[in-house]
Design a protein around this motif. Structure first.
Motif, PDB file in Angstrom:
ATOM      1  N   ALA A 129     -15.225  15.056  -8.413  1.00  0.00           N
ATOM      2  CA  ALA A 129     -13.888  14.841  -8.983  1.00  0.00           C
ATOM      3  C   ALA A 129     -12.906  14.703  -7.897  1.00  0.00           C
ATOM      4  CB  ALA A 129     -13.300  15.959  -9.787  1.00  0.00           C
ATOM      5  N   ALA A 130     -11.973  13.888  -7.950  1.00  0.00           N
ATOM      6  CA  ALA A 130     -10.738  13.727  -7.247  1.00  0.00           C
ATOM      7  C   ALA A 130      -9.332  13.542  -7.746  1.00  0.00           C
ATOM      8  CB  ALA A 130     -10.993  12.639  -6.102  1.00  0.00           C
ATOM      9  N   ARG A 131      -8.284  14.093  -7.639  1.00  0.00           N
ATOM     10  CA  ARG A 131      -7.182  13.837  -7.844  1.00  0.00           C
ATOM     11  C   ARG A 131      -6.640  12.456  -7.816  1.00  0.00           C
ATOM     12  NH1 ARG A 131      -5.227  19.323  -8.919  1.00  0.00           N
ATOM     13  NH2 ARG A 131      -7.023  19.759 -10.118  1.00  0.00           N
ATOM     14  N   ALA A 132      -6.157  11.808  -9.023  1.00  0.00           N
ATOM     15  CA  ALA A 132      -6.158  10.251  -8.910  1.00  0.00           C
ATOM     16  C   ALA A 132      -4.650  10.108  -9.387  1.00  0.00           C
ATOM     17  CB  ALA A 132      -7.249   9.714  -9.983  1.00  0.00           C
ATOM     18  N   ARG A 133      -4.276   8.744  -8.872  1.00  0.00           N
ATOM     19  CA  ARG A 133      -2.857   8.201  -9.040  1.00  0.00           C
ATOM     20  C   ARG A 133      -3.001   7.007 -10.351  1.00  0.00           C
ATOM     21  NH1 ARG A 133      -3.362   9.230  -3.619  1.00  0.00           N
ATOM     22  NH2 ARG A 133      -4.279   7.459  -3.474  1.00  0.00           N
ATOM     23  N   ARG A 134      -4.093   6.390 -10.015  1.00  0.00           N
ATOM     24  CA  ARG A 134      -4.462   5.108 -10.852  1.00  0.00           C
ATOM     25  C   ARG A 134      -5.453   5.600 -12.087  1.00  0.00           C
ATOM     26  NH1 ARG A 134      -6.775   0.340  -8.045  1.00  0.00           N
ATOM     27  NH2 ARG A 134      -7.932   1.928  -6.750  1.00  0.00           N
TER      28      ARG A 134
ATOM     29  N   GLY B 283      -8.738  12.601  -0.010  1.00  0.00           N
ATOM     30  CA  GLY B 283      -7.408  13.019   0.820  1.00  0.00           C
ATOM     31  C   GLY B 283      -6.238  12.211   0.312  1.00  0.00           C
ATOM     32  N   PRO B 284      -5.073  12.638   1.193  1.00  0.00           N
ATOM     33  CA  PRO B 284      -3.804  12.329   0.662  1.00  0.00           C
ATOM     34  C   PRO B 284      -3.313  10.852   0.921  1.00  0.00           C
ATOM     35  CG  PRO B 284      -3.630  13.268   2.959  1.00  0.00           C
ATOM     36  CD  PRO B 284      -5.192  13.555   2.340  1.00  0.00           C
ATOM     37  N   GLY B 285      -4.228  10.060   1.761  1.00  0.00           N
ATOM     38  CA  GLY B 285      -3.619   9.036   2.531  1.00  0.00           C
ATOM     39  C   GLY B 285      -3.654   7.692   1.293  1.00  0.00           C
ATOM     40  N   PRO B 286      -2.855   6.856   1.168  1.00  0.00           N
ATOM     41  CA  PRO B 286      -3.093   5.546   0.204  1.00  0.00           C
ATOM     42  C   PRO B 286      -4.198   4.920   0.414  1.00  0.00           C
ATOM     43  CG  PRO B 286      -1.544   5.268   2.127  1.00  0.00           C
ATOM     44  CD  PRO B 286      -1.804   6.566   2.263  1.00  0.00           C
ATOM     45  N   GLU B 287      -4.790   4.867   1.612  1.00  0.00           N
ATOM     46  CA  GLU B 287      -6.151   4.124   1.770  1.00  0.00           C
ATOM     47  C   GLU B 287      -7.412   4.984   1.483  1.00  0.00           C
ATOM     48  OE1 GLU B 287      -8.231   1.559   5.474  1.00  0.00           O
ATOM     49  OE2 GLU B 287      -6.715   3.167   5.705  1.00  0.00           O
ATOM     50  N   ARG B 288      -8.282   4.257   0.669  1.00  0.00           N
ATOM     51  CA  ARG B 288      -9.561   4.835   0.536  1.00  0.00           C
ATOM     52  C   ARG B 288     -10.481   4.261   1.390  1.00  0.00           C
ATOM     53  NH1 ARG B 288     -13.688   3.139  -3.455  1.00  0.00           N
ATOM     54  NH2 ARG B 288     -15.409   5.097  -3.831  1.00  0.00           N
TER      55      ARG B 288
ATOM     56  N   GLU C  77      -7.469  13.913  10.251  1.00  0.00           N
ATOM     57  CA  GLU C  77      -6.091  13.378  10.662  1.00  0.00           C
ATOM     58  C   GLU C  77      -6.101  11.622  10.054  1.00  0.00           C
ATOM     59  OE1 GLU C  77      -4.844  14.274  14.764  1.00  0.00           O
ATOM     60  OE2 GLU C  77      -7.070  14.828  14.957  1.00  0.00           O
ATOM     61  N   THR C  78      -4.972  11.346  10.091  1.00  0.00           N
ATOM     62  CA  THR C  78      -4.943   9.995   9.664  1.00  0.00           C
ATOM     63  C   THR C  78      -4.475   9.146  11.078  1.00  0.00           C
ATOM     64  OG1 THR C  78      -3.849  10.747   7.492  1.00  0.00           O
ATOM     65  CG2 THR C  78      -3.354   8.248   8.516  1.00  0.00           C
ATOM     66  N   SER C  79      -5.291   8.227  11.258  1.00  0.00           N
ATOM     67  CA  SER C  79      -4.897   7.442  12.652  1.00  0.00           C
ATOM     68  C   SER C  79      -5.794   6.110  12.451  1.00  0.00           C
ATOM     69  CB  SER C  79      -5.403   8.170  13.805  1.00  0.00           C
ATOM     70  OG  SER C  79      -6.908   8.328  13.701  1.00  0.00           O
ATOM     71  N   GLU C  80      -5.843   5.281  13.331  1.00  0.00           N
ATOM     72  CA  GLU C  80      -6.564   3.904  13.218  1.00  0.00           C
ATOM     73  C   GLU C  80      -8.179   4.369  13.150  1.00  0.00           C
ATOM     74  OE1 GLU C  80      -5.478   1.162  16.226  1.00  0.00           O
ATOM     75  OE2 GLU C  80      -3.528   1.062  15.355  1.00  0.00           O
ATOM     76  N   VAL C  81      -8.667   5.341  13.583  1.00  0.00           N
ATOM     77  CA  VAL C  81      -9.962   5.789  13.667  1.00  0.00           C
ATOM     78  C   VAL C  81     -10.319   6.808  12.856  1.00  0.00           C
ATOM     79  CG1 VAL C  81     -10.227   4.908  15.973  1.00  0.00           C
ATOM     80  CG2 VAL C  81      -9.482   7.247  15.749  1.00  0.00           C
ATOM     81  N   GLU C  82      -9.289   7.447  12.030  1.00  0.00           N
ATOM     82  CA  GLU C  82      -9.780   8.732  11.267  1.00  0.00           C
ATOM     83  C   GLU C  82      -8.989   8.506  10.031  1.00  0.00           C
ATOM     84  OE1 GLU C  82     -10.054  13.398  12.342  1.00  0.00           O
ATOM     85  OE2 GLU C  82      -9.550  11.880  13.930  1.00  0.00           O
ATOM     86  N   THR C  83      -9.725   9.233   8.870  1.00  0.00           N
ATOM     87  CA  THR C  83      -8.929   9.276   7.685  1.00  0.00           C
ATOM     88  C   THR C  83      -9.150  10.686   7.277  1.00  0.00           C
ATOM     89  OG1 THR C  83     -10.894   8.501   6.414  1.00  0.00           O
ATOM     90  CG2 THR C  83      -9.048   6.805   6.757  1.00  0.00           C
ATOM     91  N   GLU C  84      -7.868  11.227   6.442  1.00  0.00           N
ATOM     92  CA  GLU C  84      -7.847  12.789   6.275  1.00  0.00           C
ATOM     93  C   GLU C  84      -8.525  12.837   4.845  1.00  0.00           C
ATOM     94  OE1 GLU C  84      -4.587  16.111   5.307  1.00  0.00           O
ATOM     95  OE2 GLU C  84      -3.933  14.342   6.069  1.00  0.00           O
ATOM     96  N   LEU C  85      -9.741  13.596   5.147  1.00  0.00           N
ATOM     97  CA  LEU C  85     -10.299  13.797   3.788  1.00  0.00           C
ATOM     98  C   LEU C  85     -10.749  15.061   3.697  1.00  0.00           C
ATOM     99  CD1 LEU C  85     -12.669  10.800   3.983  1.00  0.00           C
ATOM    100  CD2 LEU C  85     -11.014  11.070   2.428  1.00  0.00           C
TER     101      LEU C  85
END
Length: 314
Positions: free
Chosen positions: A115-120, A259-264, A182-190
């Motif tokens: 499960a994951a909290r979803a917006r769509r 994670g919290p970012g808009p990009e999956r 962390e959120t960066s060009e090389v990492e996503t927060e998950l």
């Protein structure tokens, strides 16, 4: 300057310690002390059924053992399932947020609800086992198999990323240690959940494995867990790995991330102290025990061999 407080949450959950009246395992964002990722394991007796309300979550139903019928929105999805987690990829069902489903199993079984909290709100779907990409990562004693059933770029979801990793006895996986906090060009927060199953010995002897999580100076965390069959380790942040399979006992784990970012997306960085190990894989063969499932499935769904210096892992 004061040292950052160490994360003191209970991050290793031995089998049964997170059971509830309805589930053999129940990890919610609230119980984990985070915001996005969850996992339940449902056990049904032959002929058993359970009603599931997804609420704020999107849910992927993954048979761990046995088959399942999912009835939702005037549709019926039949999941053939599998005998056990080492028998190859399984088909699965995607349930959207804000829906109610009836889960029933004629033969009984054990089923993961990722499960994951979803917006769509995305449509109800069946994911065929034949469409699950099987990837062999690493080489030598770092060889492992990844069933990428719900990873980014493979299966559409709003936030959920999930895969299965199978490690032959004696091998190391989730190695080199890596992080994605962390959120960066090389990492996503998950946030990440590891759910383990361990193959028994030839006379049913229980197996074991080891899993490591450790932090950065700014965000300390320290877990060195001897994990047993159906244990869970939570990874809120920090470097994680290796997952070490004891000789004689193949290791399975289910990874659930969001994670919290808009990009999956799943972007990670290796611990610089251990990243050099990737260079040693060049010229080594993948463990010949892989893929670790039936020959007929291996023939019909051949695994992919990744670039040993590739950007996607672990």
């Amino acid at each position: 300057m004061t040292t950052a407080a160490r994360d003191t949450r209970t991050l290793h959950l031995p089998a049964g310690s997170a059971a509830t009246r309805d589930y053999a395992l129940e990890v919610t964002p609230e119980s984990a002390g985070w915001t996005h990722s969850g996992l339940r394991v449902l056990e049904l007796v032959p002929g058993g059924r359970r009603r599931l309300h997804t609420g704020e979550d999107e849910v992927v139903v993954v048979p761990l053992s046995g088959g399942l019928v999912v009835s939702c929105d005037d549709r019926t999805l039949t999941l053939a399932g599998r005998a056990n987690v080492f028998a190859g990829p399984t088909d699965f069902a995607y349930l959207p947020r804000g829906t109610t489903a009836e889960l029933s199993s004629e033969g009984g079984g054990r089923f993961a609800l990722c499960a994951a909290r979803a917006r769509r709100t995305l449509p109800l779907r069946h994911g065929p086992a034949a469409d699950v990409p099987v990837e062999l990562r690493g080489a030598g004693s770092c060889s492992r198999q990844v069933n990428n059933f719900a990873t980014a770029g493979v299966f559409e979801a709003d936030a959920l990323i999930a895969c299965e990793v199978i490690t032959p006895g004696g091998n190391w996986s989730s190695y080199p240690p890596h992080k994605h906090d962390e959120t960066s060009e090389v990492e996503t927060e998950l946030e990440e959940i590891y759910y383990f199953e361990i193959a028994p010995g030839p006379q049913g002897q229980p197996g074991l494995a080891y899993h490591r999580v450790y932090g950065t100076p700014g965000r300390p965390i320290d877990v060195l867990a001897e994990v047993r069959d159906r244990d869970v380790v939570l990874v809120p942040h920090g470097w994680h790995g290796p997952s070490i399979a004891a000789p004689g006992h193949d290791l399975y784990y289910l990874n659930v991330m969001a994670g919290p970012g808009p990009e999956r997306a799943w972007r990670i960085v290796d611990d610089p102290a251990h990243a050099w190990i990737r260079g040693t894989w060049t010229g080594q063969d993948v463990d010949p025990r892989l893929p670790l499932h039936s020959p007929d499935r291996a023939a019909t769904h051949p695994p992919t061999r990744p670039d040993q210096n590739g950007a996607t892992r672990p």
